[in-house]
Design a protein around this motif. Structure first.
Motif, PDB file in Angstrom:
ATOM      1  N   SER A  58       0.834  -1.208   0.000  1.00 48.30           N
ATOM      2  CA  SER A  58       0.000   0.000   0.000  1.00 48.30           C
ATOM      3  C   SER A  58       0.868   1.257   0.000  1.00 48.30           C
ATOM      4  O   SER A  58       0.570   2.230  -0.713  1.00 48.30           O
TER       5      SER A  58
ATOM      6  N   SER B  24      -0.880   3.473   4.209  1.00 53.25           N
ATOM      7  CA  SER B  24      -0.304   2.199   4.664  1.00 53.25           C
ATOM      8  C   SER B  24      -0.793   1.842   6.063  1.00 53.25           C
ATOM      9  O   SER B  24      -1.109   0.680   6.349  1.00 53.25           O
TER      10      SER B  24
ATOM     11  N   ALA C 254      -4.382   0.730   5.754  1.00 55.63           N
ATOM     12  CA  ALA C 254      -4.483  -0.595   5.140  1.00 55.63           C
ATOM     13  C   ALA C 254      -4.231  -1.693   6.163  1.00 55.63           C
ATOM     14  O   ALA C 254      -4.921  -2.732   6.167  1.00 55.63           O
TER      15      ALA C 254
END
Length: 555
Positions: A232, A257, A260
């Motif tokens: 990500s 990130s 995610a």
């Protein structure tokens, strides 16, 4: 006026390059082999560089010493000014008790230290790198990792290794912006090219962190979190670097990130460790058990779960970092940035009149004192606001500032000595000699190009400084070797991100933050293995991008 001579010994580059490398070789041998304290090793290397400048390059004693003074001043401001205010904010969160709230909030996300390590060191560290850089992510993430249960040496190691992929776009993309200025190449092209190199690191670094945190068991049991975090981050970093505002590249990538991984944890949890942590040797420390271990770790988790923080307190614990984001976002607005720039003072450093071998004035003799526009000043203002938001009394805030100064005294000496070393080498011509020596490799220069960036960051502790040192040289070497200038310039920045983890000043900051001042050599040996893996990978990638195999990646 002193004029640099790139080949002062018989007109060849071989011997001068070897002599010029001596200060750096001595520095790293003292750190990694003899375990000499970082400040002492840096001072010894600095003295040796001055001797080489005077005895071999014929630089007058006055300019040689003035070069060291300017480098030390740059180490004091802006480098230490940024780190000082970053750590001050952390100290106030600790004094107010909100650091514990933040730690418990991370623990509620996951009670597995491996997942916590990736979120804190990689995602949150990338956000700090995007906003401040200059050692702030290493300092803050190291202490946060200790707070969630990691041993100090492992915490500092993880923070240093994680502080790689975001560095090229750190400090609101300052490294690539600087690269564009010194090379004359379009910023969009350089940002895009770098964005087709460093995301490869982002895919790998979280997986390596799992190994550092818990050996092969950690990789086997918690790889989905590392993979989701890395993928990500890499995707968003690539998209922002190529199609979005380059200044927001790491900010967007870090937030996505982290989000995610949070989404992943709704559907998946790592398998609890079935034995005490047996990660690689931790320098004599007993490794911290990961989630599911026995004894102290389990009891700690139970105690943490008995504390229930209100939503207001949880939000307040994140307030300092939200304040940093808001203030840096405001400072990045063109109109505001232009207004702040009017307060910047630039002057020629006294006693320095230096020209390059081509007869052009050396730009490093100009010292820029951007007292209001500097990232450290923005962080200081964020600290003042944070003291109010965290309800820290004025007396406690001032006391915390004094404690932070005391904590950084050894690291500060190291930072100033290392940057003094870098300035002496650059102004005397030692750095140019080393660069020209590597550039003589012709077509193979593409394989060696990232090493220049790695070398520059290892010495200065800054990818921005490395780009300033070698950016123009990379372009000149690319033209001589008939290589793509944009590719070689970007390779300098991409290779430079890998030198940050072994930079003496960052080692000193990391060691000091976790109470291991004086053990920088031990920390150096721990991160050297990771650097030895990543650097060849980047060299091969850049070389393939210079050939028909991957030339389609070059904009």
């Amino acid at each position: 006026m002193y004029t640099q001579v790139p080949a002062p010994l018989g007109g060849s580059l071989g011997w001068p390059a070897l002599v010029s490398a001596l200060p750096l070789l001595v520095l790293f041998v003292l750190l990694g082999v003899f375990r000499v304290r970082a400040w002492l090793a840096s001072v010894i290397a600095l003295v040796l560089s001055i001797v080489v400048a005077i005895a071999v390059y014929g630089m007058p004693t006055g300019p040689a010493l003035d070069s060291a003074l300017e480098g030390a001043a740059f180490g004091l401001f802006p480098a230490l000014w940024i780190v000082l205010n970053s750590l001050w904010i952390y100290q106030m969160t600790k004094v107010s008790g909100h650091f514990d709230v933040l730690r418990r909030t991370f623990a509620k996300i996951s009670d597995d230290q491996r997942v916590q390590g990736v979120i804190i060191a990689f995602s949150f560290g990338a956000l700090l790198e995007a906003l401040a850089g200059f050692g702030a992510p290493v300092a803050i993430c190291s202490v946060m990792l200790v707070a969630v249960g990691l041993k100090p040496l492992k915490a500092a190691t993880v923070a240093l290794i994680a502080n790689t992929a975001p560095v090229a776009y750190g400090a609101v993309a300052l490294p690539v912006i600087t690269l564009a200025k010194v090379t004359g190449l379009p910023l969009d092209d350089l940002a895009a090219m770098t964005g087709r190199q460093v995301p490869i690191l982002a895919l790998i670094v979280p997986l390596v962190l799992m190994i550092v945190l818990d050996g092969r068991r950690g990789l086997r049991q918690a790889w989905p979190a590392a993979l989701v975090c890395g993928v990500s981050f890499a995707v968003v970093q690539y998209l922002m670097a190529n199609f979005g505002p380059v200044q927001l590249t790491d900010i967007a990538a870090s937030l996505v990130s982290a989000a995610a991984v949070l989404v992943l944890l709704r559907f998946w949890r790592p398998k609890p460790a079935d034995a005490p942590d047996r990660a690689p040797d931790d320098g004599g420390e007993r490794p911290a058990p990961v989630s599911g271990g026995s004894g102290v770790a389990a009891a700690t988790v139970v105690r943490e779960r008995t504390v229930v923080d209100s939503r207001i307190e949880q939000l307040r614990s994140f307030a300092p970092y939200a304040t940093i984001i808001v203030l840096f976002s405001i400072a990045a607005i063109p109109a505001v940035a232009a207004a702040l720039a009017t307060t910047t003072k630039t002057f020629s450093w006294p006693g320095l009149h230096i020209a390059t071998a081509a007869g052009k004035p050396l730009s490093l003799v100009s010292f820029k004192f951007d007292w209001l526009a500097d990232s450290g000043t923005v962080l200081f203002i964020a600290g003042v606001v944070s003291a109010f938001l965290l309800k820290v009394p004025l007396r406690q805030a001032i006391r915390a500032y004094g404690q932070t100064i005391v904590q950084l005294r050894t690291a500060g000496l190291t930072v100033m000595a290392v940057l003094a070393l870098a300035y002496v080498m650059n102004m005397s011509g030692q750095t140019a000699t080393l660069g020209l020596f590597l550039a003589g490799a012709g077509g193979l220069f593409a394989l060696l190009s990232p090493l220049l960036g790695w070398f520059g960051t290892a010495v200065t502790g800054s990818d921005t400084s490395s780009n300033s040192l070698f950016g123009a040289l990379q372009v000149a070497a690319a033209h001589g070797a008939q290589l793509q200038p944009t590719l070689m310039a970007a390779a300098n920045s991409s290779g430079g991100v890998l030198g940050k983890m072994i930079s003496p000043q960052n080692l000193a900051i990391g060691a000091s933050a976790v109470g291991l001042a004086g053990k920088e050599g031990l920390l150096f040996r721990r991160v050297l293995a990771a650097s030895a893996v990543f650097v060849p990978l980047m060299c091969v990638l850049v070389y393939l991008q210079s050939t028909p195999v991957l030339s389609w990646m070059v904009p």
